[in-house]
Design a protein around this motif. Structure first.
Motif, PDB file in Angstrom:
ATOM      1  N   ASN A  32      18.650  -1.552  -3.319  1.00 41.76           N
ATOM      2  CA  ASN A  32      19.460  -2.396  -4.377  1.00 41.76           C
ATOM      3  C   ASN A  32      19.619  -1.922  -5.602  1.00 41.76           C
ATOM      4  O   ASN A  32      19.525  -2.484  -6.522  1.00 41.76           O
ATOM      5  N   LYS A  33      19.635  -0.578  -5.594  1.00 40.64           N
ATOM      6  CA  LYS A  33      19.860   0.396  -6.673  1.00 40.64           C
ATOM      7  C   LYS A  33      20.968   1.059  -6.505  1.00 40.64           C
ATOM      8  O   LYS A  33      21.387   1.437  -5.125  1.00 40.64           O
ATOM      9  N   LEU A  34      21.772   1.460  -7.356  1.00 36.61           N
ATOM     10  CA  LEU A  34      22.961   2.312  -7.155  1.00 36.61           C
ATOM     11  C   LEU A  34      23.099   3.351  -8.214  1.00 36.61           C
ATOM     12  O   LEU A  34      23.226   3.323  -9.535  1.00 36.61           O
ATOM     13  N   ALA A  35      22.774   4.729  -7.755  1.00 37.08           N
ATOM     14  CA  ALA A  35      22.993   5.850  -8.661  1.00 37.08           C
ATOM     15  C   ALA A  35      24.272   6.601  -8.692  1.00 37.08           C
ATOM     16  O   ALA A  35      24.746   6.817  -7.580  1.00 37.08           O
ATOM     17  N   VAL A  36      24.847   6.841  -9.701  1.00 40.03           N
ATOM     18  CA  VAL A  36      26.143   7.666  -9.685  1.00 40.03           C
ATOM     19  C   VAL A  36      25.798   8.863 -10.406  1.00 40.03           C
ATOM     20  O   VAL A  36      25.050   9.236 -11.633  1.00 40.03           O
ATOM     21  N   CYS A  37      26.111   9.961  -9.838  1.00 43.04           N
ATOM     22  CA  CYS A  37      26.331  11.426 -10.122  1.00 43.04           C
ATOM     23  C   CYS A  37      27.730  11.808 -10.732  1.00 43.04           C
ATOM     24  O   CYS A  37      28.531  11.702 -10.010  1.00 43.04           O
ATOM     25  N   ALA A  38      28.008  11.864 -11.952  1.00 44.78           N
ATOM     26  CA  ALA A  38      29.232  12.105 -12.638  1.00 44.78           C
ATOM     27  C   ALA A  38      29.613  13.369 -13.110  1.00 44.78           C
ATOM     28  O   ALA A  38      28.740  14.042 -13.568  1.00 44.78           O
ATOM     29  N   SER A  39      30.897  13.775 -13.426  1.00 42.10           N
ATOM     30  CA  SER A  39      31.111  15.002 -13.819  1.00 42.10           C
ATOM     31  C   SER A  39      31.561  14.886 -15.206  1.00 42.10           C
ATOM     32  O   SER A  39      32.075  13.862 -15.948  1.00 42.10           O
ATOM     33  N   THR A  40      31.312  15.956 -16.212  1.00 42.22           N
ATOM     34  CA  THR A  40      31.889  15.948 -17.479  1.00 42.22           C
ATOM     35  C   THR A  40      32.974  17.065 -17.928  1.00 42.22           C
ATOM     36  O   THR A  40      33.766  16.741 -18.858  1.00 42.22           O
ATOM     37  N   GLN A  41      33.335  17.869 -16.795  1.00 42.13           N
ATOM     38  CA  GLN A  41      34.545  18.697 -16.981  1.00 42.13           C
ATOM     39  C   GLN A  41      34.894  18.710 -15.555  1.00 42.13           C
ATOM     40  O   GLN A  41      34.278  18.746 -14.536  1.00 42.13           O
ATOM     41  N   ALA A  42      36.387  19.104 -15.700  1.00 41.58           N
ATOM     42  CA  ALA A  42      36.962  19.699 -14.450  1.00 41.58           C
ATOM     43  C   ALA A  42      36.778  21.118 -14.292  1.00 41.58           C
ATOM     44  O   ALA A  42      37.345  22.004 -15.078  1.00 41.58           O
ATOM     45  N   THR A  56      20.870  10.187 -17.565  1.00 41.27           N
ATOM     46  CA  THR A  56      20.381  11.671 -17.737  1.00 41.27           C
ATOM     47  C   THR A  56      21.450  12.634 -17.706  1.00 41.27           C
ATOM     48  O   THR A  56      22.694  12.650 -17.217  1.00 41.27           O
ATOM     49  N   VAL A  57      21.226  13.385 -18.857  1.00 43.13           N
ATOM     50  CA  VAL A  57      22.289  14.704 -19.048  1.00 43.13           C
ATOM     51  C   VAL A  57      21.560  15.754 -18.554  1.00 43.13           C
ATOM     52  O   VAL A  57      20.286  16.060 -18.745  1.00 43.13           O
ATOM     53  N   SER A  58      22.293  16.622 -17.566  1.00 45.57           N
ATOM     54  CA  SER A  58      21.776  17.961 -17.051  1.00 45.57           C
ATOM     55  C   SER A  58      22.375  19.054 -17.542  1.00 45.57           C
ATOM     56  O   SER A  58      23.787  18.976 -17.552  1.00 45.57           O
ATOM     57  N   THR A  59      21.831  19.891 -18.217  1.00 46.61           N
ATOM     58  CA  THR A  59      22.255  21.415 -18.927  1.00 46.61           C
ATOM     59  C   THR A  59      21.826  22.451 -18.545  1.00 46.61           C
ATOM     60  O   THR A  59      20.382  22.610 -18.118  1.00 46.61           O
ATOM     61  N   ASP A  98      33.786   0.431  -5.945  1.00 47.08           N
ATOM     62  CA  ASP A  98      33.833   0.711  -4.404  1.00 47.08           C
ATOM     63  C   ASP A  98      32.656  -0.181  -3.574  1.00 47.08           C
ATOM     64  O   ASP A  98      32.835  -0.347  -2.656  1.00 47.08           O
ATOM     65  N   PHE A  99      31.432   0.146  -4.405  1.00 45.12           N
ATOM     66  CA  PHE A  99      30.326  -0.382  -3.836  1.00 45.12           C
ATOM     67  C   PHE A  99      30.273  -1.803  -3.871  1.00 45.12           C
ATOM     68  O   PHE A  99      29.314  -2.637  -3.605  1.00 45.12           O
ATOM     69  N   ASN A 100      30.911  -2.421  -5.121  1.00 34.32           N
ATOM     70  CA  ASN A 100      30.818  -3.539  -5.473  1.00 34.32           C
ATOM     71  C   ASN A 100      29.462  -4.081  -5.893  1.00 34.32           C
ATOM     72  O   ASN A 100      28.734  -5.177  -5.444  1.00 34.32           O
ATOM     73  N   ALA A 101      28.767  -3.159  -6.431  1.00 33.88           N
ATOM     74  CA  ALA A 101      27.478  -3.265  -7.054  1.00 33.88           C
ATOM     75  C   ALA A 101      27.076  -2.793  -8.415  1.00 33.88           C
ATOM     76  O   ALA A 101      27.893  -1.959  -8.969  1.00 33.88           O
ATOM     77  N   ARG A 102      26.032  -3.230  -9.165  1.00 29.57           N
ATOM     78  CA  ARG A 102      25.979  -2.848 -10.391  1.00 29.57           C
ATOM     79  C   ARG A 102      25.220  -1.450 -10.366  1.00 29.57           C
ATOM     80  O   ARG A 102      24.482  -0.995  -9.440  1.00 29.57           O
ATOM     81  N   VAL A 103      25.632  -0.611 -11.282  1.00 29.59           N
ATOM     82  CA  VAL A 103      25.026   0.823 -11.293  1.00 29.59           C
ATOM     83  C   VAL A 103      23.980   0.688 -12.131  1.00 29.59           C
ATOM     84  O   VAL A 103      24.010   0.113 -13.250  1.00 29.59           O
ATOM     85  N   THR A 104      22.996   1.288 -11.610  1.00 25.91           N
ATOM     86  CA  THR A 104      21.492   1.122 -12.381  1.00 25.91           C
ATOM     87  C   THR A 104      21.229   2.318 -12.783  1.00 25.91           C
ATOM     88  O   THR A 104      20.082   2.301 -13.971  1.00 25.91           O
ATOM     89  N   SER A 105      21.677   3.599 -12.356  1.00 26.21           N
ATOM     90  CA  SER A 105      21.349   4.996 -13.119  1.00 26.21           C
ATOM     91  C   SER A 105      22.613   5.873 -13.235  1.00 26.21           C
ATOM     92  O   SER A 105      23.318   5.746 -12.117  1.00 26.21           O
ATOM     93  N   VAL A 106      22.647   6.677 -14.033  1.00 31.80           N
ATOM     94  CA  VAL A 106      23.520   7.817 -13.916  1.00 31.80           C
ATOM     95  C   VAL A 106      23.257   9.198 -14.314  1.00 31.80           C
ATOM     96  O   VAL A 106      22.419   9.236 -15.271  1.00 31.80           O
TER      97      VAL A 106
END
Length: 357
Positions: free
Chosen positions: A112-122, A201-204, A157-165
């Protein structure tokens, strides 16, 4: 564009992406169009919370206003170029922005959770030796809206609330600091995605000046450091983009970060067979992390086609966890998601461009 909208006619901002328009700028534009200020709040709700792709969908706005807005502004938007579905439920996307630039993001559902990994640059300019994205170089940095839109695309796309990014996809977030922080704040805002700060969360790679700046931000965002070796020679080979920031300087900065924020950072460590999984590398990692507030995230390397690097064994990963635990450092092995698809950042884009997807 930082100038006040009141200094410009509506025609001067024709077709500007509404994601780049501040609240005050939007209010000024609406005033010039003879509209009341409260319309700005309505528009922002449609844009940031409901993620509409067409002004006609803004049903509580007058039809004439919707038409006028479409003449002066765009809703940005992303086009899904490719999507891969994993047996574990993860979905990986290649998204294209209106200027043709593509980035990858991932949705990972669980309990019942949805995590997303997103990009900050192309692409990415850091050139990490084991990373598929780094092999392509940097195309451009993303805007805060473009970072945010990736998360919303996955949500819809998941039709669900994102709980973490996690901003752990393509690019080095701290080489695009202002846009990264802007996206985090919008993701955190009740008038945006409404995700708790500690779940963002930010990953550097370890850009020390920006870590220092990040430590002084008021929000409780989480920090992860891509460490991958605590031996300077090995880290320089694996991560040439941060050669100028020595491990000693990073160690001191992370002590400062913990003292300032009271928050525990995560150190990411992708195990590479015969490179950073030796006994000497393990001893150096234990020395770097012990007596500090730290969590080590052991990652099973995603093998990239054509790469000389291979993942370590499960047994070796368990040994890292055990030895770190012996010196009082909490460590876990990251649950690998999407191993049956193009899991590593940059792989999906490469395969699409090669006509393999």
């Amino acid at each position: 564009m930082q100038e006040a909208m009141s200094d410009r006619s509506p025609a001067a901002i024709k077709r500007r992406d509404v994601h780049t328009v501040s609240h005050s700028e939007l209010v000024s534009l609406l005033e010039e169009l003879g509209q009341p200020k409260f319309r700005a709040k309505q528009i922002e709700e449609w844009v940031w919370e409901k993620n509409v792709s067409n002004f006609d969908d803004m049903s509580n706005l007058p039809k004439a206003l919707r038409a006028t807005l479409s003449e002066h502004l765009t809703l940005g938007g992303v086009e899904e170029v490719a999507r891969q579905l994993s047996n574990d439920g993860s979905r990986k996307y290649l998204l294209r922005f209106p200027d043709g630039v593509c980035v990858e993001c991932v949705g990972m559902p669980s309990r019942n959770k949805l995590a997303v990994c997103a990009s900050t640059q192309a692409g990415c300019a850091m050139g990490c030796a084991f990373c598929a994205t780094g092999a392509s170089g940097l195309t451009r940095s993303l805007t805060s809206g473009e970072i945010y839109e990736q998360v919303m695309h996955v949500r819809d796309d998941f039709n669900a609330r994102v709980t973490s990014v996690v901003l752990m996809g393509q690019g080095e977030p701290f080489m695009n600091y202002d846009a990264t922080l802007g996206a985090l704040r919008k993701l955190n805002s009740p008038e945006g995605a409404g995700i708790g700060a500690r779940h963002l969360t930010v990953s550097t790679c370890g850009v020390i000046p920006m870590i220092k700046r990040f430590a002084n931000e008021p929000e409780q965002f989480t920090l992860a450091i891509s460490l991958h070796s605590a031996v300077q020679k090995t880290r320089d080979m694996l991560m040439p983009g941060v050669k100028k920031y020595s491990l000693l300087r990073l160690y001191d900065m992370m002590g400062e970060y913990v003292d300032k924020t009271g928050r525990r950072p995560t150190y990411e460590y992708a195990l590479i067979k015969g490179v950073n999984d030796t006994d000497a590398e393990l001893a150096a990692l234990c020395d770097f992390c012990k007596d500090n507030l730290a969590h080590v995230n052991i990652i099973q390397l995603n093998h990239v086609k054509g790469s000389k690097f291979l993942p370590s064994s499960d047994v070796r990963a368990q040994e890292f966890v055990r030895r770190l635990g012996n010196v009082g450092v909490e460590a876990t092995i990251r649950n690998s998601r999407g191993s049956d698809i193009d899991a590593a950042c940059g792989q999906l884009r490469q395969n699409v461009e090669a006509g393999l997807v």
